[in-house]
Design an enzyme around this catalytic site. Structure first.
Site, PDB file in Angstrom:
ATOM      1  N   ASN A 148       0.651  -1.099   0.141  1.00 38.02           N
ATOM      2  CA  ASN A 148      -0.034   0.158  -0.161  1.00 38.02           C
ATOM      3  C   ASN A 148       0.898   1.228  -0.098  1.00 38.02           C
ATOM      4  OD1 ASN A 148      -2.389   1.710   1.062  1.00 38.02           O
ATOM      5  ND2 ASN A 148      -0.935   1.948   2.636  1.00 38.02           N
ATOM      6  N   THR A 185       3.909  11.144  -3.104  1.00 39.45           N
ATOM      7  CA  THR A 185       4.178  11.757  -4.242  1.00 39.45           C
ATOM      8  C   THR A 185       5.075  12.904  -3.950  1.00 39.45           C
ATOM      9  OG1 THR A 185       2.329  13.248  -3.395  1.00 39.45           O
ATOM     10  CG2 THR A 185       1.681  11.682  -4.975  1.00 39.45           C
ATOM     11  N   GLY A 218       1.775  17.321 -13.503  1.00 39.69           N
ATOM     12  CA  GLY A 218       2.733  17.365 -12.461  1.00 39.69           C
ATOM     13  C   GLY A 218       3.299  15.933 -11.802  1.00 39.69           C
ATOM     14  N   TYR A 243       5.240   9.968 -10.459  1.00 47.78           N
ATOM     15  CA  TYR A 243       4.382   9.167  -9.678  1.00 47.78           C
ATOM     16  C   TYR A 243       3.448   8.217 -10.701  1.00 47.78           C
ATOM     17  CZ  TYR A 243       0.238   8.251  -6.708  1.00 47.78           C
ATOM     18  OH  TYR A 243      -0.787   7.834  -5.718  1.00 47.78           O
ATOM     19  N   PHE A 283      -9.247   9.998  -6.605  1.00 44.07           N
ATOM     20  CA  PHE A 283      -8.874  10.993  -5.248  1.00 44.07           C
ATOM     21  C   PHE A 283      -9.766  10.482  -4.105  1.00 44.07           C
ATOM     22  CE2 PHE A 283      -7.559  12.829  -9.119  1.00 44.07           C
ATOM     23  CZ  PHE A 283      -6.354  13.797  -8.879  1.00 44.07           C
TER      24      PHE A 283
HETATM   25  P1  NDP Z   1      -0.952   8.843   3.056  1.00 40.75           P
HETATM   26  O1  NDP Z   1      -0.057   9.803   2.565  1.00 40.75           O
HETATM   27  O2  NDP Z   1      -2.207   9.011   3.739  1.00 40.75           O
HETATM   28  O3  NDP Z   1      -0.058   7.450   3.619  1.00 40.75           O
HETATM   29  C1  NDP Z   1       1.166   7.127   3.061  1.00 40.75           C
HETATM   30  C2  NDP Z   1       1.449   5.903   4.036  1.00 40.75           C
HETATM   31  O4  NDP Z   1       2.727   5.295   3.527  1.00 40.75           O
HETATM   32  C3  NDP Z   1       2.047   6.209   5.447  1.00 40.75           C
HETATM   33  O5  NDP Z   1       1.582   5.157   6.206  1.00 40.75           O
HETATM   34  C4  NDP Z   1       3.473   6.217   5.409  1.00 40.75           C
HETATM   35  O6  NDP Z   1       4.110   6.030   6.447  1.00 40.75           O
HETATM   36  C5  NDP Z   1       3.725   5.162   4.651  1.00 40.75           C
HETATM   37  N1  NDP Z   1       5.141   5.432   3.892  1.00 40.75           N
HETATM   38  C6  NDP Z   1       5.487   6.536   2.884  1.00 40.75           C
HETATM   39  N2  NDP Z   1       6.616   6.040   2.494  1.00 40.75           N
HETATM   40  C7  NDP Z   1       7.113   5.035   3.068  1.00 40.75           C
HETATM   41  C8  NDP Z   1       8.438   4.400   3.097  1.00 40.75           C
HETATM   42  N3  NDP Z   1       9.527   4.829   2.539  1.00 40.75           N
HETATM   43  N4  NDP Z   1       8.360   3.219   4.023  1.00 40.75           N
HETATM   44  C9  NDP Z   1       7.276   2.732   4.546  1.00 40.75           C
HETATM   45  N5  NDP Z   1       6.257   3.324   4.574  1.00 40.75           N
HETATM   46  C10 NDP Z   1       6.169   4.545   3.871  1.00 40.75           C
HETATM   47  O7  NDP Z   1      -1.200   8.126   1.611  1.00 40.75           O
HETATM   48  P2  NDP Z   1      -2.606   7.191   1.142  1.00 40.75           P
HETATM   49  O8  NDP Z   1      -3.348   6.488   2.197  1.00 40.75           O
HETATM   50  O9  NDP Z   1      -3.403   8.461   0.590  1.00 40.75           O
HETATM   51  O10 NDP Z   1      -2.247   6.465  -0.147  1.00 40.75           O
HETATM   52  C11 NDP Z   1      -1.957   4.927   0.179  1.00 40.75           C
HETATM   53  C12 NDP Z   1      -1.789   4.296  -1.283  1.00 40.75           C
HETATM   54  O11 NDP Z   1      -2.862   4.849  -2.087  1.00 40.75           O
HETATM   55  C13 NDP Z   1      -0.508   4.725  -2.025  1.00 40.75           C
HETATM   56  O12 NDP Z   1       0.042   3.902  -2.690  1.00 40.75           O
HETATM   57  C14 NDP Z   1      -0.952   5.890  -2.981  1.00 40.75           C
HETATM   58  O13 NDP Z   1      -0.077   6.071  -3.943  1.00 40.75           O
HETATM   59  C15 NDP Z   1      -2.231   5.214  -3.122  1.00 40.75           C
HETATM   60  N6  NDP Z   1      -3.269   6.490  -3.871  1.00 40.75           N
HETATM   61  C16 NDP Z   1      -3.662   7.442  -3.134  1.00 40.75           C
HETATM   62  C17 NDP Z   1      -4.785   8.168  -3.615  1.00 40.75           C
HETATM   63  C18 NDP Z   1      -5.409   9.306  -2.847  1.00 40.75           C
HETATM   64  O14 NDP Z   1      -5.956  10.003  -3.243  1.00 40.75           O
HETATM   65  N7  NDP Z   1      -5.103   9.145  -1.403  1.00 40.75           N
HETATM   66  C19 NDP Z   1      -5.226   7.955  -4.976  1.00 40.75           C
HETATM   67  C20 NDP Z   1      -4.442   6.645  -5.578  1.00 40.75           C
HETATM   68  C21 NDP Z   1      -3.730   6.216  -5.165  1.00 40.75           C
HETATM   69  P3  NDP Z   1       4.381   7.377   7.561  1.00 40.75           P
HETATM   70  O15 NDP Z   1       3.155   7.828   8.194  1.00 40.75           O
HETATM   71  O16 NDP Z   1       5.212   6.760   8.608  1.00 40.75           O
HETATM   72  O17 NDP Z   1       5.167   8.608   6.581  1.00 40.75           O
END
Ligand code: NDP
Length: 241
Positions: A83, A87, A144, A148, A180
């Site tokens: 998961n 970005t 942009g 990603y 989104f």
């Molecule tokens: P958030 O920004 O809310 O959360 C991101 C999560 O990823 C956090 O738990 C963060 O941990 C973790 N994370 C980031 N970098 C690392 C790393 N290097 N190692 C371990 N953990 C990491 O994102 P979303 O919940 O919105 O997104 C979840 C997924 O859904 C992603 O893959 C995203 O690309 C995808 N997505 C999201 C959309 C949206 O509109 N929200 C749309 C389409 C896809 P920590 O809190 O410790 O930083």
């Protein structure tokens, strides 16, 4: 008999389960009776009944240790949700090599690092389900987001190829492509841009993390989705069809 997704007592690992979509997935899987492990980096929110492991998906050794710890504490892993995603947006002329590398290392190499230690065990046991979280941007592109979108399109190609290889071992691999969704990831987007995006979404609203979580649970289910592999399921309010 009460119908069930069959996730009771299944061992499932969710990366980035401390907030956003990952946290919604963790919560739903717990409600469905799964044994859940999740990774976090900074914001550790204690979750009853889970194994929470501090790990960075860009660190290969870290993710090998995560798989070992989950197996030691909960047993063989039945399902994985890759998961984690970040970005680092900019228009291409302004995008730096650091922006490119950070997004690729987290979103694409992170999927490799997460799954590499787990897939061979699934093959050996002839069972498992993998769900990779991709994005609408990986399918239709987005301003942009050259880095990603490339990472998320790469995740789709990876998942489809893995599904082909894994099928003979009765292991399934699918991708979920959210549109989104209301999480911290939308915070940097200005109100003006948000209104523009909303106007393009036929359901006229952003999605909720729980709506992605239900799709993930369906794809993890050995009952509900046993004949589904190699697909991309869109959760986007018809933003891209
Ligand atoms: P958030 O920004 O809310 O959360 C991101 C999560 O990823 C956090 O738990 C963060 O941990 C973790 N994370 C980031 N970098 C690392 C790393 N290097 N190692 C371990 N953990 C990491 O994102 P979303 O919940 O919105 O997104 C979840 C997924 O859904 C992603 O893959 C995203 O690309 C995808 N997505 C999201 C959309 C949206 O509109 N929200 C749309 C389409 C896809 P920590 O809190 O410790 O930083």
């Amino acid at each position: 008999m009460i119908a069930s997704l069959g996730l009771e007592s299944q061992v499932i690992l969710v990366t980035g389960g401390n907030r956003g979509i990952g946290a919604a997935i963790v919560n739903l899987l717990l409600e469905l009776g799964a044994k859940v492990a999740y990774t976090y980096r900074h914001d550790y929110t204690p979750q009853m009944g889970t194994v929470a492991i501090s790990a960075d998906v860009t660190d290969e050794a870290n993710m090998i240790a995560v798989a070992a710890q989950v197996e030691a504490e909960l047993g063989p892993i039945d399902g994985v949700v890759a998961n984690v995603g970040i970005t680092q947006d900019n228009f291409f002329p302004k995008l730096t090599s650091a922006d490119w590398d950070a997004v690729m290392n987290t979103n694409l190499k992170g999927v490799y690092n997460t799954l590499k230690p787990i897939i061979p065990q699934m093959y050996a046991r002839r069972s498992g389900s993998v769900v990779c979280i991709t994005s609408i941007s990986g399918e239709k592109g987005n301003l942009g987001q050259t880095n990603y979108a490339a990472s998320k399109a790469g995740t789709i190609g990876f998942t489809k190829s893995l599904a082909l290889e894994a099928a003979r071992y009765n292991v399934r691999a699918n991708a979920v492509a959210p549109g989104f969704i209301e999480t911290d990831m939308l915070k940097p987007i200005s109100e003006k841009v948000k209104q523009k995006i909303l106007a393009e979404i036929p359901l006229s609203r952003f999605g909720k993390p729980e709506e992605v979580a239900w799709t993930v649970a369906f794809l993890l289910s050995p009952v509900a989705s046993s004949y589904i592999t190699g697909t991309v399921v869109r959760v986007n309010g018809a933003h891209h069809t």
